[in-house]
Design a protein around this motif. Structure first.
Motif, PDB file in Angstrom:
ATOM      1  N   GLU A  76       0.793  -1.233   0.000  1.00 60.04           N
ATOM      2  CA  GLU A  76       0.000   0.000   0.000  1.00 60.04           C
ATOM      3  C   GLU A  76       0.826   1.284   0.000  1.00 60.04           C
ATOM      4  O   GLU A  76       0.353   2.323  -0.441  1.00 60.04           O
ATOM      5  CB  GLU A  76      -1.008   0.003   1.156  1.00 60.04           C
ATOM      6  N   ASN A  77       2.055   1.235   0.490  1.00 55.30           N
ATOM      7  CA  ASN A  77       2.888   2.445   0.472  1.00 55.30           C
ATOM      8  C   ASN A  77       3.811   2.522  -0.736  1.00 55.30           C
ATOM      9  O   ASN A  77       4.605   3.446  -0.865  1.00 55.30           O
ATOM     10  CB  ASN A  77       3.731   2.526   1.754  1.00 55.30           C
ATOM     11  N   SER A  78       3.703   1.534  -1.607  1.00 59.49           N
ATOM     12  CA  SER A  78       4.577   1.514  -2.785  1.00 59.49           C
ATOM     13  C   SER A  78       4.064   2.530  -3.803  1.00 59.49           C
ATOM     14  O   SER A  78       2.855   2.773  -3.883  1.00 59.49           O
ATOM     15  CB  SER A  78       4.574   0.127  -3.410  1.00 59.49           C
ATOM     16  N   LYS A  79       5.002   3.071  -4.566  1.00 62.51           N
ATOM     17  CA  LYS A  79       4.610   4.152  -5.483  1.00 62.51           C
ATOM     18  C   LYS A  79       5.294   4.026  -6.839  1.00 62.51           C
ATOM     19  O   LYS A  79       6.388   3.484  -6.948  1.00 62.51           O
ATOM     20  CB  LYS A  79       4.959   5.508  -4.876  1.00 62.51           C
ATOM     21  N   PHE A  80       4.594   4.594  -7.809  1.00 61.98           N
ATOM     22  CA  PHE A  80       5.100   4.616  -9.183  1.00 61.98           C
ATOM     23  C   PHE A  80       5.152   6.065  -9.644  1.00 61.98           C
ATOM     24  O   PHE A  80       4.292   6.872  -9.293  1.00 61.98           O
ATOM     25  CB  PHE A  80       4.149   3.799 -10.077  1.00 61.98           C
ATOM     26  N   SER A  81       6.158   6.398 -10.447  1.00 61.01           N
ATOM     27  CA  SER A  81       6.208   7.722 -11.061  1.00 61.01           C
ATOM     28  C   SER A  81       6.877   7.611 -12.431  1.00 61.01           C
ATOM     29  O   SER A  81       7.484   6.591 -12.754  1.00 61.01           O
ATOM     30  CB  SER A  81       6.972   8.706 -10.173  1.00 61.01           C
ATOM     31  N   PHE A  82       6.720   8.652 -13.216  1.00 60.26           N
ATOM     32  CA  PHE A  82       7.347   8.672 -14.539  1.00 60.26           C
ATOM     33  C   PHE A  82       7.653  10.110 -14.912  1.00 60.26           C
ATOM     34  O   PHE A  82       7.040  11.040 -14.370  1.00 60.26           O
ATOM     35  CB  PHE A  82       6.439   8.011 -15.595  1.00 60.26           C
ATOM     36  N   PHE A  83       8.587  10.284 -15.842  1.00 62.84           N
ATOM     37  CA  PHE A  83       8.894  11.633 -16.318  1.00 62.84           C
ATOM     38  C   PHE A  83       7.786  12.056 -17.282  1.00 62.84           C
ATOM     39  O   PHE A  83       7.590  11.417 -18.319  1.00 62.84           O
ATOM     40  CB  PHE A  83      10.260  11.669 -17.021  1.00 62.84           C
ATOM     41  N   HIS A  84       7.049  13.099 -16.908  1.00 65.65           N
ATOM     42  CA  HIS A  84       5.940  13.556 -17.750  1.00 65.65           C
ATOM     43  C   HIS A  84       6.443  14.665 -18.685  1.00 65.65           C
ATOM     44  O   HIS A  84       6.461  15.824 -18.331  1.00 65.65           O
ATOM     45  CB  HIS A  84       4.802  14.047 -16.864  1.00 65.65           C
ATOM     46  N   GLY A  85       6.845  14.210 -19.879  1.00 69.67           N
ATOM     47  CA  GLY A  85       7.283  15.181 -20.889  1.00 69.67           C
ATOM     48  C   GLY A  85       6.357  15.140 -22.092  1.00 69.67           C
ATOM     49  O   GLY A  85       6.709  15.622 -23.166  1.00 69.67           O
ATOM     50  N   LEU A  86       5.163  14.572 -21.888  1.00 74.89           N
ATOM     51  CA  LEU A  86       4.228  14.411 -22.999  1.00 74.89           C
ATOM     52  C   LEU A  86       3.579  15.738 -23.359  1.00 74.89           C
ATOM     53  O   LEU A  86       2.918  16.349 -22.530  1.00 74.89           O
ATOM     54  CB  LEU A  86       3.119  13.424 -22.603  1.00 74.89           C
ATOM     55  N   GLY A  87       3.779  16.171 -24.588  1.00 74.22           N
ATOM     56  CA  GLY A  87       3.170  17.433 -25.032  1.00 74.22           C
ATOM     57  C   GLY A  87       3.790  18.635 -24.346  1.00 74.22           C
ATOM     58  O   GLY A  87       3.144  19.671 -24.221  1.00 74.22           O
ATOM     59  N   ALA A  88       5.034  18.509 -23.904  1.00 79.41           N
ATOM     60  CA  ALA A  88       5.624  19.555 -23.073  1.00 79.41           C
ATOM     61  C   ALA A  88       6.102  20.773 -23.855  1.00 79.41           C
ATOM     62  O   ALA A  88       6.808  21.617 -23.322  1.00 79.41           O
ATOM     63  CB  ALA A  88       6.775  18.984 -22.258  1.00 79.41           C
ATOM     64  N   THR A  89       5.696  20.852 -25.121  1.00 78.70           N
ATOM     65  CA  THR A  89       6.039  22.052 -25.882  1.00 78.70           C
ATOM     66  C   THR A  89       4.890  23.049 -25.855  1.00 78.70           C
ATOM     67  O   THR A  89       4.998  24.129 -26.435  1.00 78.70           O
ATOM     68  CB  THR A  89       6.323  21.689 -27.353  1.00 78.70           C
ATOM     69  N   ASN A  90       3.799  22.675 -25.184  1.00 78.43           N
ATOM     70  CA  ASN A  90       2.602  23.503 -25.280  1.00 78.43           C
ATOM     71  C   ASN A  90       1.681  23.212 -24.086  1.00 78.43           C
ATOM     72  O   ASN A  90       1.398  22.055 -23.804  1.00 78.43           O
ATOM     73  CB  ASN A  90       1.930  23.104 -26.605  1.00 78.43           C
ATOM     74  N   PRO A  91       1.180  24.266 -23.391  1.00 78.28           N
ATOM     75  CA  PRO A  91       0.382  24.027 -22.176  1.00 78.28           C
ATOM     76  C   PRO A  91      -0.897  23.207 -22.421  1.00 78.28           C
ATOM     77  O   PRO A  91      -1.277  22.399 -21.588  1.00 78.28           O
ATOM     78  CB  PRO A  91       0.006  25.430 -21.697  1.00 78.28           C
ATOM     79  N   LEU A  92      -1.530  23.411 -23.577  1.00 84.05           N
ATOM     80  CA  LEU A  92      -2.773  22.672 -23.845  1.00 84.05           C
ATOM     81  C   LEU A  92      -2.479  21.192 -24.044  1.00 84.05           C
ATOM     82  O   LEU A  92      -3.148  20.320 -23.474  1.00 84.05           O
ATOM     83  CB  LEU A  92      -3.482  23.254 -25.083  1.00 84.05           C
ATOM     84  N   PHE A  93      -1.452  20.880 -24.854  1.00 85.66           N
ATOM     85  CA  PHE A  93      -1.094  19.470 -25.061  1.00 85.66           C
ATOM     86  C   PHE A  93      -0.752  18.822 -23.715  1.00 85.66           C
ATOM     87  O   PHE A  93      -1.142  17.695 -23.431  1.00 85.66           O
ATOM     88  CB  PHE A  93       0.145  19.334 -25.972  1.00 85.66           C
ATOM     89  N   TYR A  94       0.011  19.566 -22.920  1.00 85.33           N
ATOM     90  CA  TYR A  94       0.476  19.024 -21.637  1.00 85.33           C
ATOM     91  C   TYR A  94      -0.713  18.716 -20.724  1.00 85.33           C
ATOM     92  O   TYR A  94      -0.774  17.668 -20.082  1.00 85.33           O
ATOM     93  CB  TYR A  94       1.408  20.049 -20.996  1.00 85.33           C
ATOM     94  N   ASP A  95      -1.666  19.636 -20.720  1.00 80.14           N
ATOM     95  CA  ASP A  95      -2.867  19.493 -19.905  1.00 80.14           C
ATOM     96  C   ASP A  95      -3.682  18.265 -20.335  1.00 80.14           C
ATOM     97  O   ASP A  95      -4.157  17.490 -19.508  1.00 80.14           O
ATOM     98  CB  ASP A  95      -3.723  20.755 -20.138  1.00 80.14           C
ATOM     99  N   ILE A  96      -3.810  18.103 -21.635  1.00 73.09           N
ATOM    100  CA  ILE A  96      -4.595  16.983 -22.151  1.00 73.09           C
ATOM    101  C   ILE A  96      -3.918  15.656 -21.805  1.00 73.09           C
ATOM    102  O   ILE A  96      -4.553  14.713 -21.338  1.00 73.09           O
ATOM    103  CB  ILE A  96      -4.833  17.129 -23.668  1.00 73.09           C
ATOM    104  N   TYR A  97      -2.608  15.595 -21.992  1.00 76.81           N
ATOM    105  CA  TYR A  97      -1.896  14.355 -21.653  1.00 76.81           C
ATOM    106  C   TYR A  97      -1.952  14.081 -20.146  1.00 76.81           C
ATOM    107  O   TYR A  97      -2.042  12.935 -19.724  1.00 76.81           O
ATOM    108  CB  TYR A  97      -0.434  14.430 -22.109  1.00 76.81           C
ATOM    109  N   THR A  98      -1.890  15.143 -19.346  1.00 72.29           N
ATOM    110  CA  THR A  98      -1.983  14.959 -17.894  1.00 72.29           C
ATOM    111  C   THR A  98      -3.316  14.296 -17.552  1.00 72.29           C
ATOM    112  O   THR A  98      -3.374  13.324 -16.793  1.00 72.29           O
ATOM    113  CB  THR A  98      -1.879  16.327 -17.174  1.00 72.29           C
ATOM    114  N   ASN A  99      -4.397  14.832 -18.143  1.00 74.53           N
ATOM    115  CA  ASN A  99      -5.734  14.269 -17.895  1.00 74.53           C
ATOM    116  C   ASN A  99      -5.836  12.833 -18.391  1.00 74.53           C
ATOM    117  O   ASN A  99      -6.454  11.986 -17.755  1.00 74.53           O
ATOM    118  CB  ASN A  99      -6.796  15.111 -18.600  1.00 74.53           C
ATOM    119  N   LEU A 100      -5.246  12.599 -19.546  1.00 81.99           N
ATOM    120  CA  LEU A 100      -5.310  11.264 -20.151  1.00 81.99           C
ATOM    121  C   LEU A 100      -4.597  10.240 -19.251  1.00 81.99           C
ATOM    122  O   LEU A 100      -5.144   9.166 -18.957  1.00 81.99           O
ATOM    123  CB  LEU A 100      -4.637  11.325 -21.523  1.00 81.99           C
ATOM    124  N   CYS A 101      -3.407  10.592 -18.790  1.00 83.37           N
ATOM    125  CA  CYS A 101      -2.647   9.689 -17.901  1.00 83.37           C
ATOM    126  C   CYS A 101      -3.465   9.415 -16.638  1.00 83.37           C
ATOM    127  O   CYS A 101      -3.587   8.264 -16.197  1.00 83.37           O
ATOM    128  CB  CYS A 101      -1.330  10.328 -17.461  1.00 83.37           C
TER     129      CYS A 101
END
Ligand code: SAM
Length: 406
Positions: free
Chosen positions: A333-358
């Motif tokens: 239960e205390n274990s965690k996962f993370s990743f480098f979120h560079g998806l769509g990182a050239t543009n705030p809208l793309f980044y926002d959409i990928y954040t929601n998608l993930c």
């Protein structure tokens, strides 16, 4: 987009639809009322008007103009009629970016939410075959499916008339095969910052950069949160400069097991030269994460306390494939996962959409995600990373922290 030069696309029907799209663009530049514009739009069926045409000089699409007119009703009507959301203008801005710059939350959300849902449905329906791309270069235009549906805002979308613009990338930055065959250079620049660069045609592209150090440091801190650190098992995919692995090793209690999956021969040679093969409790698996994820070396461990992935040249489809494996990789239960979120990182809208998608996809897999923003503006503002920072132009980076809902 110079479609006139592609003869395949110029059937008489398509030519007429393009002309109608251009006419709508013209009308949008004139001081006409909402009703006059809407009347023209409504006079055309979805097949009769190409809503992806762009003004030659500015690159503005009909959606850019609708947003600029601060007309949410027209924005909604265009989205319903299949207007393409991710066309960038001559300055690299989408219609969503224009809405953001005007502080027009209503138009911004209309575009973001509608397109987010579209991509979510597409990802499910087509086993992630078609997906969102940043249209830096547009190489093909495809129809995607035929159903219609209503999104969370009640906007009706006809998928059959929606165009997906897909950029093909066979360079080391977009193809694992090309990347693994390309030469890497490890260097330290004048400012003393470490760089890992890959040869890509005539230029060198950043694989990993020292400016990402604060992101990696914060990620390690978050992954350790609420864990007593005794017998802490770590899995990291993608060594790069070894920044995150070094932070794991430097933690007051180093990992009891530290597995690193890395396929690139130049990175492996670099790791060997730096002594990583001789470190206590470090196990290096030479290959891609896809080669090992089902193996005894990974599943036989009995679960990791921290899992991280930051691999180069993979797209969202591959990241999603990794997400699907996360539940079986975590220990408790205390274990965690993370990743480098560079998806769509050239543009705030793309980044926002990928954040929601993930977030949505991880929720479906039984996980909870929280996000921590790290300011990377300073690293950008002083210009020391020059052209190598092209792939991440936002002033902040969002770190996801993912836990299983147990
Ligand atoms: C951006 S770097 C990782 C940087 C690392 N997080 C750090 O802190 O230095 C990406 C690394 O992923 C590796 N890589 C690429 N494809 C991979 C795959 N399919 N599986 C595992 N690693 C991969 C690359 O060779 C590269 O070393």
């Amino acid at each position: 987009m110079n479609i006139d030069s592609d003869p395949k696309l110029l059937s008489p029907e398509l030519k007429a639809a393009i002309d109608a799209g251009k006419r709508l663009l013209e009308l949008l530049t004139q001081p006409l009322s909402h009703e006059e514009i809407a009347q023209y739009l409504e006079s055309k069926s979805q097949d009769e008007i190409a809503l992806w045409v762009q003004e030659d000089e500015t690159g503005w699409s009909v959606l850019h103009f609708a947003v600029h007119r601060r007309d949410p009703e027209l924005t909604r009507a265009l989205i319903e009629a299949g207007a393409v959301w991710n066309l960038v203008d001559a300055c690299g801005n989408t219609a969503g970016d224009v809405a953001l710059s005007l502080d027009d939350e209503e138009c911004y959300r209309l575009i973001r939410d509608a397109e987010f849902l579209l991509h979510l449905l597409d990802t499910r329906a087509q086993d992630e075959d078609e997906e969102m791309e940043e249209p830096s270069t547009i190489s093909s235009i495809q129809d995607i499916g035929a159903d219609s549906y209503s999104d969370t805002k009640g906007i009706k979308r006809r998928k059959g008339n929606t165009l997906v613009l897909r950029a093909e990338d066979s360079t080391p930055a977009g193809s694992t095969e090309a990347f693994l065959n390309a030469k890497l250079t490890f260097a330290t620049n004048k400012q003393g910052q470490d760089l890992c660069l890959v040869d890509s045609g005539s230029e060198q592209v950043g694989v990993m950069m020292g400016w990402e150090r604060p992101i990696m440091e914060e990620t390690v801190r978050l992954l350790h949160k609420d864990n007593d650190d005794t017998d802490f098992r770590v899995l990291n995919c993608g060594f790069g400069l070894g920044i995150i692995d070094t932070y794991f090793q430097k933690w007051p209690t180093p990992p009891s097991l530290h597995v690193i999956i890395e396929p690139h021969p130049d990175v492996l040679a670099h790791m060997r030269a730096r002594g990583w093969y001789d470190m206590a409790n470090v196990r290096i698996l030479e290959g891609k994460w896809q080669d090992f994820i089902d193996s005894d070396e990974i599943l036989g461990v009995g679960g990791f306390d921290a899992v991280y992935t930051d691999v180069f040249s993979e797209d969202y489809k591959q990241l999603y494939a990794f997400f699907e494996r996360v539940p079986e990789l975590l220990r408790g239960e205390n274990s965690k996962f993370s990743f480098f979120h560079g998806l769509g990182a050239t543009n705030p809208l793309f980044y926002d959409i990928y954040t929601n998608l993930c977030e949505m996809h991880l929720k479906e897999l039984g996980c909870t995600v929280s996000w921590t923003d790290v300011d990377v503006h300073t690293a950008q503002a002083d210009g020391i990373w020059g052209e190598t920072r092209k792939y991440f132009s936002l002033p902040y980076c969002r770190i996801p922290l993912v836990k299983m809902d147990i």
